[in-house]
Enzyme design. Structure first.
Site, PDB file in Angstrom:
ATOM      1  N   LYS A   7      -5.620  45.187  54.561  1.00 44.59           N
ATOM      2  CA  LYS A   7      -7.110  45.496  54.388  1.00 44.59           C
ATOM      3  C   LYS A   7      -7.503  44.257  53.585  1.00 44.59           C
ATOM      4  CE  LYS A   7     -10.683  48.270  52.169  1.00 44.59           C
ATOM      5  NZ  LYS A   7     -11.032  49.427  51.597  1.00 44.59           N
ATOM      6  N   SER A  48     -13.872  53.170  53.416  1.00 44.40           N
ATOM      7  CA  SER A  48     -14.045  51.573  53.724  1.00 44.40           C
ATOM      8  C   SER A  48     -12.761  51.035  54.475  1.00 44.40           C
ATOM      9  CB  SER A  48     -14.432  50.840  52.549  1.00 44.40           C
ATOM     10  OG  SER A  48     -13.627  50.891  51.651  1.00 44.40           O
ATOM     11  N   SER A  94     -11.638  56.013  50.175  1.00 46.75           N
ATOM     12  CA  SER A  94     -11.814  54.872  51.098  1.00 46.75           C
ATOM     13  C   SER A  94     -10.245  54.822  52.055  1.00 46.75           C
ATOM     14  CB  SER A  94     -12.096  53.577  50.940  1.00 46.75           C
ATOM     15  OG  SER A  94     -13.607  53.395  50.484  1.00 46.75           O
TER      16      SER A  94
END
Lengths: 483, 94
Positions: free
Chosen positions: A80, A155, A179
């Site tokens: 990420k 997210s 997330s």
């Protein structure tokens, strides 16, 4: 020719050991696949083609030399884009950090490297991890590989979509309020949020420091446990990192839940949870019962208060954490300035996106004079109550079982203009962060359009092994076509 | 009820410039969000202590030892403007 991107990490490891395939062959297969499919999915912000290929040659040379290699050596991983990677851009999907190259590696990045994992790319996300659909990225939206018209969740939407679309066998995400788990559920993959403090946050760009936690995403529970072994552990660079004995989570990959006490908190099946999600999770409950677990309904009475308390705490911390973006030391600087005030104000106003500004404003509001006690202090008390509620439930149960998200993945664009509605997508995951306990999302069915449904298994603080054992047993006993 | 003036004031504290349209939009959003946040008030928290985070650890200290720091050139390579030795800024005096 066989498709090398179809394998799990533990399968690739066996193939490396048996010299059936080489590390550069696997990396090349993934790069080709990304070049072919990521135009439609858009999971990656940065592709690390050259560095990954170079690293693949080095790891292969070590295999060839007969060196004893770890179980994830030579495995490509997607990371990420809020996790710092030295020499590779870390953008947080924000214009603010569009050209930021971290001068250091996050502790998890260093651990990946030491174990011979190969970073193949950095994945898209909601800007600064604020959002539940990856639509808040300043660069582009990521599409759900199961149905390209749907969001991948967020997210960590890029990290979940990369694993679901076979653009990486495993990935790392971060989870502040759901997330990792919610995008894992939306994309039909497995995602674990470890106990707060199990994985070092050093080098994770901070959103809400008391809630943030890095965790693994993979196509099965075995890969989750193996990757957790790599990233877990005490780190003196993170003062909230827990100094506990290191465990081997693969020892929890045991196909047995006989006698396991599972609680099903009724508050997680309230209004807003779709009928198909309810049905799929109820079926999983029956399957656990058939496998010998004892399952009964229980209650987490403060659940309704966890979401508002979460948004108060998370935004308060975000407003403080994002104060560092001043246009001076790193990150975006406005071209339009005459004095220092202009640099601060214009850089922040031009560099942050709409949702980030909204949360800074909410956070500043709840911390401002006259509101601090009513909101921030009150929310910190609610946190104590939520945590005690979990402690109490865990006196009677080993695991709590809930849906991960109230619905399946929604259409791109359908919630983006209603922030409160978007916040509600976190309703079943945030209380886990507020309490700091570990939870995994595993696929447990599909709706009639074929969109994946996830079930959430929650454990006690630092009891990832029970969560992994329950998830593994379910996975091993449920036919693949059912989920 | 949160007013436009309050949003302007909060944006000011946050070092953010908002356009009229943004003020309008954020005021509207914040009405719903603050109302939602207010729902925690119906939970009785009398006598409950606050938790700053979920674990029990408190004030973790380490020895104050000198360790190797970052290379200055490497740090300055991310700066929007520098003179090679330090960050460059406009004059602070008006």
């Amino acid at each position: 020719m066989r498709d090398l991107t179809a394998y799990k990490a533990h399968e690739l490891n066996k193939m490396y050991q048996n010299k059936e395939v080489t590390v550069p062959e696997v990396i090349k297969a993934y790069i080709e696949k990304i070049k072919r499919d990521d135009g439609a999915i858009k999971a990656y912000i940065t592709l690390c083609e050259d560095s990954a290929l170079k690293r693949a040659e080095e790891i292969q040379a070590r295999f060839d030399a007969g060196e004893k290699m770890g179980p994830l050596a030579g495995i490509p991983i997607a990371v990420k884009d809020n996790i710092c990677t030295k020499g590779i851009k870390t953008t947080c999907a924000s214009k603010m950090l569009e050209n930021f190259i971290s001068p250091y590696d996050a502790t998890v990045t260093k651990k990946l490297d030491e174990e011979g994992l190969i970073i193949i790319g950095k994945t898209n996300m909601d800007e600064f991890a604020m959002g539940g659909s990856t639509e808040n990225s300043a660069f582009f939206k990521t599409h759900n590989p199961v149905n390209l018209n749907k969001v991948p969740g967020g997210s960590s939407g890029g990290s979940a979509a990369a694993v679901s679309g076979h653009l990486a066998p495993v990935s790392l995400g971060s989870d502040t309020g759901g997330s990792i788990r919610q995008p894992a559920a939306f994309c039909g993959v497995v995602g674990l949020k470890p106990t707060y403090g199990l994985v070092s946050r050093y080098g994770l760009v901070a959103f809400a420091s008391s809630l943030d936690q890095i965790g693994p995403i993979a196509n099965d529970v075995t890969d989750i446990a193996t990757l957790l072994n790599v990233i877990a552990g005490h780190d003196e660079m993170d003062s909230t990192s827990a100094n506990i004995e290191k465990k081997d989570y693969t020892l929890a990959l045991v196909n047995d839940v006989k006698g396991l006490r599972i609680g099903v908190p009724r508050e997680f099946f309230g209004e807003g949870v779709s009928e198909e999600v309810r049905e799929a999770v109820s079926k999983a409950v029956e399957q656990f019962r058939a496998l010998g677990a004892t399952v009964s309904e229980c209650s987490l009475p403060a659940t309704d208060y966890a979401l508002p308390a979460y948004y108060i705490i998370a935004c308060a911390e975000a407003s403080a954490n994002l104060g560092r973006f001043d246009g001076i030391r790193y990150g975006y600087r406005t071209k339009n300035y005459e004095n220092l005030q202009d640099i601060y104000r214009n850089s922040r106003s031009e560099g942050f996106g709409e949702e980030v500004k909204r949360r800074i404003i909410l956070g500043t509001y709840v911390l401002s004079s006259g509101y601090y006690d009513a909101y921030y202090k009150k929310a910190q008390k609610v946190r104590t109550i939520v945590k005690k509620g979990f402690d109490k439930a865990f006196e009677d149960y080993d695991i709590l079982l809930t849906p991960t998200a109230p619905t399946v993945a929604f259409d791109i664009g359908s919630k983006i203009n209603n922030p409160l509605e978007m916040y509600m997508t976190d309703i079943l995951t945030v209380s886990i962060n507020v309490a700091g306990v570990p939870a995994i999302s595993v696929p447990c069915g599909k709706d009639k359009e074929g969109m994946p449904i996830g079930m959430q298994l929650i454990g006690k603080h630092f009891n990832e092994e029970t969560v992994i054992r329950a998830a593994y047993t379910y996975e091993q006993n449920v036919k693949k076509e059912e989920v | 009820m949160i007013s436009k003036e309050e949003i302007k004031h909060i944006a000011d504290l946050s070092m953010l410039n908002l356009s009229e349209a943004e003020i309008e939009k954020y005021t509207e959003n914040m009405k719903d969000i603050v109302e939602f946040a207010n729902s925690i008030n119906s939970l009785d928290t009398d006598g409950v202590t606050e938790s700053a985070f979920a674990l029990d650890s408190y004030n973790v200290f380490r020895k104050d030892e000198i360790k190797e720091s970052f290379d200055r050139d490497l740090l300055l390579s991310n700066a929007p403007s520098s003179n090679g030795e330090a960050y460059s800024l406009p004059s602070m005096t008006v």
